[in-house]
Design a protein around this motif. Sequence first.
Motif, PDB file in Angstrom:
ATOM      1  N   ASP A 222      45.196  38.222  28.677  1.00 12.98           N
ATOM      2  CA  ASP A 222      44.594  37.170  29.503  1.00 12.98           C
ATOM      3  C   ASP A 222      43.066  37.149  29.422  1.00 12.98           C
ATOM      4  OD1 ASP A 222      47.016  36.187  30.441  1.00 12.98           O
ATOM      5  OD2 ASP A 222      47.117  37.673  32.044  1.00 12.98           O
ATOM      6  N   LYS A 223      42.444  38.256  29.011  1.00 11.74           N
ATOM      7  CA  LYS A 223      40.991  38.314  28.819  1.00 11.74           C
ATOM      8  C   LYS A 223      40.206  37.923  30.069  1.00 11.74           C
ATOM      9  CE  LYS A 223      41.175  39.338  24.376  1.00 11.74           C
ATOM     10  NZ  LYS A 223      40.671  40.606  23.827  1.00 11.74           N
ATOM     11  N   TYR A 224      40.619  38.441  31.202  1.00  8.82           N
ATOM     12  CA  TYR A 224      39.923  38.125  32.448  1.00  8.82           C
ATOM     13  C   TYR A 224      38.516  38.731  32.459  1.00  8.82           C
ATOM     14  CZ  TYR A 224      43.960  36.142  34.889  1.00  8.82           C
ATOM     15  OH  TYR A 224      44.997  35.328  35.276  1.00  8.82           O
ATOM     16  N   TYR A 225      37.609  38.058  33.187  1.00  3.42           N
ATOM     17  CA  TYR A 225      36.277  38.587  33.416  1.00  3.42           C
ATOM     18  C   TYR A 225      36.265  39.370  34.728  1.00  3.42           C
ATOM     19  CZ  TYR A 225      34.611  35.265  29.878  1.00  3.42           C
ATOM     20  OH  TYR A 225      34.406  34.563  28.710  1.00  3.42           O
ATOM     21  N   TYR A 226      35.465  40.437  34.749  1.00  5.53           N
ATOM     22  CA  TYR A 226      35.269  41.231  35.955  1.00  5.53           C
ATOM     23  C   TYR A 226      33.774  41.410  36.182  1.00  5.53           C
ATOM     24  CZ  TYR A 226      40.163  42.618  35.245  1.00  5.53           C
ATOM     25  OH  TYR A 226      41.527  42.614  35.058  1.00  5.53           O
ATOM     26  N   LEU A 227      33.372  41.326  37.441  1.00  5.17           N
ATOM     27  CA  LEU A 227      32.043  41.726  37.855  1.00  5.17           C
ATOM     28  C   LEU A 227      32.183  43.044  38.600  1.00  5.17           C
ATOM     29  CD1 LEU A 227      30.435  38.420  39.189  1.00  5.17           C
ATOM     30  CD2 LEU A 227      30.349  39.372  36.882  1.00  5.17           C
ATOM     31  N   CYS A 228      31.284  43.993  38.335  1.00  4.22           N
ATOM     32  CA  CYS A 228      31.403  45.282  39.006  1.00  4.22           C
ATOM     33  C   CYS A 228      30.037  45.921  39.181  1.00  4.22           C
ATOM     34  CB  CYS A 228      32.338  46.214  38.236  1.00  4.22           C
ATOM     35  SG  CYS A 228      31.655  46.854  36.681  1.00  4.22           S
TER      36      CYS A 228
END
Length: 364
Positions: free
Chosen positions: A119-125
């Motif tokens: 799915d190649k989701y983006y994450y901010l962390c």
Amino acid sequence: MDLRNLTSASNSVLFMDLKYIIKEQALPFLPAKSLFRFLAVCRDWKLHISTPSFHHNQSLCCRGISGLFCQAPENPPVFVPIHPESCGVPDPSLSFLPEPVEIRASSNGVLCCQGRNEDKYYYLCNPVTKQWKKLPKPTASHGSKPALGLIFEPSLLNSVPEYKLICAFQSTDFDDATEFEIYSSKNNSWNVSDAICFGDEKADLGSGVHVNGVVYWPVESDHILCFDLTKDRSQFQRSITDGIDCLLGTFDGRLCKVYISGNEVRVRVSKVLNIPTITWDESDMWEDTLELDSDVTFIPLDDDYIDTRAVAVSRDILVAVSENEFYCYDFEDQKTNTLSRPEPAESESDYEICVPYVNSLVSL
């Protein structure tokens, strides 16, 4: 009054003033790793450092590059600190995220990563606090190597952090055209811009840099791609580096570019806060701020068999990598330090991804 009592009272006031100055005025400028150590100083400091208001204040004050998140193909990320004794993260591999990721962009303590699953989701962390947020799926296809620019600018007027993530991607409707999709944390959604930028060829873009409402991407064909978030328009701008790839960054709040030519490192800074997105004569827009050769920097530059590239720049430092060795040149001290280099976990591949990072307590 007894002179001894007067002296004791004066010293007490002086101590209280100094204690207040350190707590209120000095602590916010320290990187997160140092602040975590100072939690053990006393109960008062622990409570003070743990408050959301202090986290917000620290994100405003601590803005210098603390190190780099780097990644070799098929390997987890590693962290290369500028000052290991004061800057660091507890889990450089980011294993607290729900899936293996690739580093894509950063901005003032916030990292943007992309999952390796289908799915190649983006994450901010925030790697310090291990807070993370999964972003909704974009509406457009961003390609296998999305050209992202992360925008987080702490504000005195807004204690609630707001973020934007902008991706420049190859248009599916027009040949040799670039479109833009923007995520906003304010409404937690993506929006495809009406702006379309036509170029002479398909753009192979680097990481985006945000300066005063405009995002810039270096292009391998010696151009710079600009997108004005306020005016919602974009344009390719011609560079004069004779086809040499450049690194974009910020220098005193202005856009700068760094490129290596022969045995020299050249740093050029924009003469204005924002490069216009219409037309301009580059000779009037840039000034040569620094020209450094290998005898000054002690960075390997003049060997035809060694690939040296700049990976981070700020008002204070320039970081370059050569054969997986990291060199940090201090502009003020005019000294070069070799940074600690963690080995890739499973291979000796080059660190293809290098993203500058600020050791911040910012909350997501």
